[in-house]
Design an enzyme around this catalytic site. Sequence first.
Site, PDB file in Angstrom:
ATOM      1  N   ASN A 158       2.066   8.807  -2.228  1.00  0.00           N
ATOM      2  CA  ASN A 158       3.302   8.221  -2.846  1.00  0.00           C
ATOM      3  C   ASN A 158       4.348   9.327  -2.828  1.00  0.00           C
ATOM      4  O   ASN A 158       3.972  10.289  -3.249  1.00  0.00           O
ATOM      5  CB  ASN A 158       3.265   7.344  -4.314  1.00  0.00           C
ATOM      6  CG  ASN A 158       2.500   8.274  -5.359  1.00  0.00           C
ATOM      7  OD1 ASN A 158       1.573   9.190  -5.221  1.00  0.00           O
ATOM      8  ND2 ASN A 158       2.925   8.175  -6.567  1.00  0.00           N
TER       9      ASN A 158
ATOM     10  N   GLU B 200       7.790   9.640  -5.202  1.00  0.00           N
ATOM     11  CA  GLU B 200       8.952   9.116  -6.090  1.00  0.00           C
ATOM     12  C   GLU B 200      10.610   9.709  -5.825  1.00  0.00           C
ATOM     13  O   GLU B 200      10.500  10.719  -4.926  1.00  0.00           O
ATOM     14  CB  GLU B 200       8.577   9.430  -7.476  1.00  0.00           C
ATOM     15  CG  GLU B 200       7.263   9.011  -7.884  1.00  0.00           C
ATOM     16  CD  GLU B 200       6.910   9.237  -9.289  1.00  0.00           C
ATOM     17  OE1 GLU B 200       5.894   8.613  -9.779  1.00  0.00           O
ATOM     18  OE2 GLU B 200       7.614  10.189 -10.080  1.00  0.00           O
TER      19      GLU B 200
ATOM     20  N   CYS C 255       5.248   4.080  -1.596  1.00  0.00           N
ATOM     21  CA  CYS C 255       3.960   4.118  -1.953  1.00  0.00           C
ATOM     22  C   CYS C 255       2.991   4.642  -0.761  1.00  0.00           C
ATOM     23  O   CYS C 255       3.329   4.710   0.326  1.00  0.00           O
ATOM     24  CB  CYS C 255       3.395   2.466  -2.317  1.00  0.00           C
ATOM     25  SG  CYS C 255       4.269   1.598  -3.437  1.00  0.00           S
TER      26      CYS C 255
ATOM     27  N   GLU D  99       0.127   3.734   0.511  1.00  0.00           N
ATOM     28  CA  GLU D  99      -0.200   2.748   1.519  1.00  0.00           C
ATOM     29  C   GLU D  99       0.966   2.376   2.789  1.00  0.00           C
ATOM     30  O   GLU D  99       0.875   2.457   3.951  1.00  0.00           O
ATOM     31  CB  GLU D  99      -0.437   1.374   0.763  1.00  0.00           C
ATOM     32  CG  GLU D  99      -1.504   1.229  -0.126  1.00  0.00           C
ATOM     33  CD  GLU D  99      -1.001   1.495  -1.656  1.00  0.00           C
ATOM     34  OE1 GLU D  99      -1.636   1.041  -2.429  1.00  0.00           O
ATOM     35  OE2 GLU D  99      -0.021   1.986  -1.775  1.00  0.00           O
TER      36      GLU D  99
ATOM     37  N   CYS E  75       0.419  -2.492  -4.498  1.00  0.00           N
ATOM     38  CA  CYS E  75       1.194  -3.310  -5.199  1.00  0.00           C
ATOM     39  C   CYS E  75       1.644  -4.393  -4.277  1.00  0.00           C
ATOM     40  O   CYS E  75       1.063  -4.694  -3.216  1.00  0.00           O
ATOM     41  CB  CYS E  75       2.614  -2.725  -5.519  1.00  0.00           C
ATOM     42  SG  CYS E  75       3.606  -2.260  -3.719  1.00  0.00           S
TER      43      CYS E  75
ATOM     44  N   CYS F 157       3.108  -3.716  -0.844  1.00  0.00           N
ATOM     45  CA  CYS F 157       1.997  -3.225   0.195  1.00  0.00           C
ATOM     46  C   CYS F 157       0.944  -4.237   0.523  1.00  0.00           C
ATOM     47  O   CYS F 157       0.304  -3.969   1.840  1.00  0.00           O
ATOM     48  CB  CYS F 157       1.337  -1.772  -0.450  1.00  0.00           C
ATOM     49  SG  CYS F 157       2.631  -0.454  -0.677  1.00  0.00           S
TER      50      CYS F 157
END
Length: 144
Positions: free
Chosen positions: A46, A48, A57, A59, A90, A93
């Site tokens: 991930n 940010e 993310c 994934e 999420c 994803c």
Amino acid sequence: MPESVPDTELIARAAQIRLQAYAPYSGFLVGAALRGGSGEIYTGVNVENIAYPEGTCAEAGAIAALCAAGGRQIRAIAIIADAPEPVAPCGGCRQKIAEFAAPDLVVTMATTSGAICQLPLQALLPAAFGRSHFAPPQRGGDEG
């Protein structure tokens, strides 16, 4: 649901790459590793951003690496985070994973303390939107 043996190599690679995540705001590091159609492994973390919704993310990063290498199928995927319980991908994803999922893909979710949960993608994303929802293109009579 038939039991699936966790892919320990994927879990280990996800745990290793997780440490490279960029999460200066939440401190919540996530790593993902997936096995492509030919068996190769791709990883992601991930990332940010101060504009929170603009982050990426883990994934999605692993899927981008798969695509950048010319891959188009996910045979297996593992996601790991330092959380009390395994963290599921999420919603976005889940849809991204479904786009490249091999039939009957099982998603492995793990914690850094060793807890593991495995679910078929279909259980994580029932009634997924997919290619079958598109009608074949209509051809007009006069395309000249």
